[in-house]
Design a protein around this motif. Sequence first.
Motif, PDB file in Angstrom:
ATOM      1  N   ARG A   1       0.806  -1.222   0.000  1.00 32.27           N
ATOM      2  CA  ARG A   1       0.000   0.000   0.000  1.00 32.27           C
ATOM      3  C   ARG A   1       0.833   1.263   0.000  1.00 32.27           C
ATOM      4  O   ARG A   1       0.394   2.304  -0.473  1.00 32.27           O
ATOM      5  N   THR A   2       2.055   1.200   0.562  1.00 32.65           N
ATOM      6  CA  THR A   2       2.840   2.418   0.716  1.00 32.65           C
ATOM      7  C   THR A   2       4.231   2.278   0.127  1.00 32.65           C
ATOM      8  O   THR A   2       4.753   1.172  -0.061  1.00 32.65           O
TER       9      THR A   2
ATOM     10  N   ASN B   1      -1.111  -9.958  -3.093  1.00 27.46           N
ATOM     11  CA  ASN B   1      -1.533  -8.731  -2.430  1.00 27.46           C
ATOM     12  C   ASN B   1      -1.069  -8.796  -0.981  1.00 27.46           C
ATOM     13  O   ASN B   1      -1.758  -9.346  -0.115  1.00 27.46           O
ATOM     14  N   TYR B   2       0.121  -8.253  -0.712  1.00 30.14           N
ATOM     15  CA  TYR B   2       0.616  -8.204   0.665  1.00 30.14           C
ATOM     16  C   TYR B   2      -0.302  -7.312   1.489  1.00 30.14           C
ATOM     17  O   TYR B   2      -0.687  -7.638   2.599  1.00 30.14           O
ATOM     18  N   ASP B   3      -0.643  -6.161   0.909  1.00 25.82           N
ATOM     19  CA  ASP B   3      -1.702  -5.298   1.466  1.00 25.82           C
ATOM     20  C   ASP B   3      -2.886  -5.391   0.513  1.00 25.82           C
ATOM     21  O   ASP B   3      -2.718  -5.242  -0.704  1.00 25.82           O
ATOM     22  N   ILE B   4      -4.069  -5.621   1.043  1.00 22.73           N
ATOM     23  CA  ILE B   4      -5.250  -5.729   0.196  1.00 22.73           C
ATOM     24  C   ILE B   4      -5.494  -4.404  -0.512  1.00 22.73           C
ATOM     25  O   ILE B   4      -5.203  -3.325   0.029  1.00 22.73           O
ATOM     26  N   ALA B   5      -6.009  -4.452  -1.723  1.00 25.93           N
ATOM     27  CA  ALA B   5      -6.289  -3.232  -2.495  1.00 25.93           C
ATOM     28  C   ALA B   5      -7.321  -2.372  -1.776  1.00 25.93           C
ATOM     29  O   ALA B   5      -8.145  -2.868  -0.999  1.00 25.93           O
TER      30      ALA B   5
ATOM     31  N   ARG C   1      -4.939  -4.935 -10.182  1.00 24.32           N
ATOM     32  CA  ARG C   1      -3.757  -5.635  -9.660  1.00 24.32           C
ATOM     33  C   ARG C   1      -3.703  -7.075 -10.166  1.00 24.32           C
ATOM     34  O   ARG C   1      -2.699  -7.498 -10.737  1.00 24.32           O
ATOM     35  N   VAL C   2      -4.766  -7.823  -9.932  1.00 24.77           N
ATOM     36  CA  VAL C   2      -4.735  -9.241 -10.314  1.00 24.77           C
ATOM     37  C   VAL C   2      -4.727  -9.407 -11.830  1.00 24.77           C
ATOM     38  O   VAL C   2      -4.360 -10.464 -12.343  1.00 24.77           O
ATOM     39  N   GLY C   3      -5.129  -8.347 -12.550  1.00 23.56           N
ATOM     40  CA  GLY C   3      -5.097  -8.380 -14.001  1.00 23.56           C
ATOM     41  C   GLY C   3      -3.694  -8.328 -14.579  1.00 23.56           C
ATOM     42  O   GLY C   3      -3.506  -8.454 -15.793  1.00 23.56           O
TER      43      GLY C   3
END
Length: 480
Positions: A299-300, A365-369, A378-380
Amino acid sequence: MPPSKRRKLAPDEDREHDSDHDNEQRDDGPSRDSSPDSTTLEGSDDAPPKTFKDLGIVENLCDACESLGYKTPTPIQEKSIPLALQNRDIIGLAETGSGKTAAFVLPILQALLEEKKPSPFFGLIMAPTRELAAQIGQAVDALGSTISVRSTVIVGGLDIVPQQIALGKRPHIIIATPGRLLDHLEKTKGFKLSSLRYFVIDEADRLLDMDFGPILDKLLKFLPRERRTFLFSATMSSKVESLQRASLRDPIRVSVSARYQTVATLQQNYLFIPFMYKDMYLVYLVNEFAGRSTIIFTRTVYETQRIAILLRSLGFGAIPLHGQLSQSARLGALSKFKSKSKDILVATDVAARGLDIPKVDLVINYDIASDSKSYIHRVGRTARAGRSGQALSIITQYDLELYQRIEAAMGKKLEEYETDREEVMVFRERVEEAQRHSRNEMKKLMDDRGNRGSVLKGRRPAKGAGPGKRRHDGMDAEEG
């Protein structure tokens, strides 16, 4: 290629425009006619064309498509190219990876080819990020290779003088990020867009999400009224609607996107774990999929850099990518990942859309979207062009509500990815040591660069904020 097929553009002649004419050609506001009843094309039951030639593309450009491996048109290309060749303004709604770039580049190149004396600054393509602009520039050069098209990429983060020299050579097509283009229009002597015939806004929703709206308003005043405009976007938000009214004339809307839909070849799972074990489970997953091409989304900026250091200290080939790296570092990271010299890319959402990374096996996804749209993008990154792929999302107690909203928006429940806790805990000692190392390295980075405006300084969660309340990294917007 036989000489008869290779028609090249004739050298352009310098065209003089007096100041009165230039002023007449500028658009001083949202005065263009935009019909609220613009036509929408959702699809057709007719058999799709088999080749680009069926769409009306000339032989030279068909040859270029074939050399690049473009065998049959994608849905967005099928629907938009014939309309573009009819000189219509177009709103194209299609997700990333759908072939949008060729959908707007081919009609511009064909119109340029049909000009007896092609004018400079014939087309302008606007993109939200430097990487996407560079990627579009490569596509323009590749598709226009048989007709000797001249193009240049104008983005921020690079020396402005070589760009001024490139503009002085009067290229046919400019690919640019908004901020830097506005700088040139306001400061580069002799640079005008009064001869512009085609204007493309790619990833319009993302441009507006990144607060480029005011810059786009200023840019529109430099463009001639008589032009063709193509606006491409993954979604049709109220901001995009406003941009449509300001920039397009009686457009046809072409939609091939399916909101919140992922491809059938993508396998999606989640892991529900305690927050304190996130790093441990991440290392377990990276080890399980060792050797696979993997993108890890955080996320950051701070977490992107920290995770890359942590994984490297454990012997994994990880490299960070975020909006606060220098342009050369960002392009270098992408190049290493594409060439497979590094098999793990740790990235913020700057890598979620638009970038052409042909083969990604796994997205983590370490941090969820932050929302369902971002999750889809992302998954695309994996399972593209008919290939299979896998996406794994690490969910903690702080992410549950957000994750459930994403599932609801997609209309599907994902299965949990099975793990053996004892196997995960085997990594505990090594991960804790790597965590200490990464914290020390991050402190050094922040101390070394903080006085010079380090982008990492202060990237930790605010005191008192729970892990699930960390603010979204707002520093990833391009400065143009």
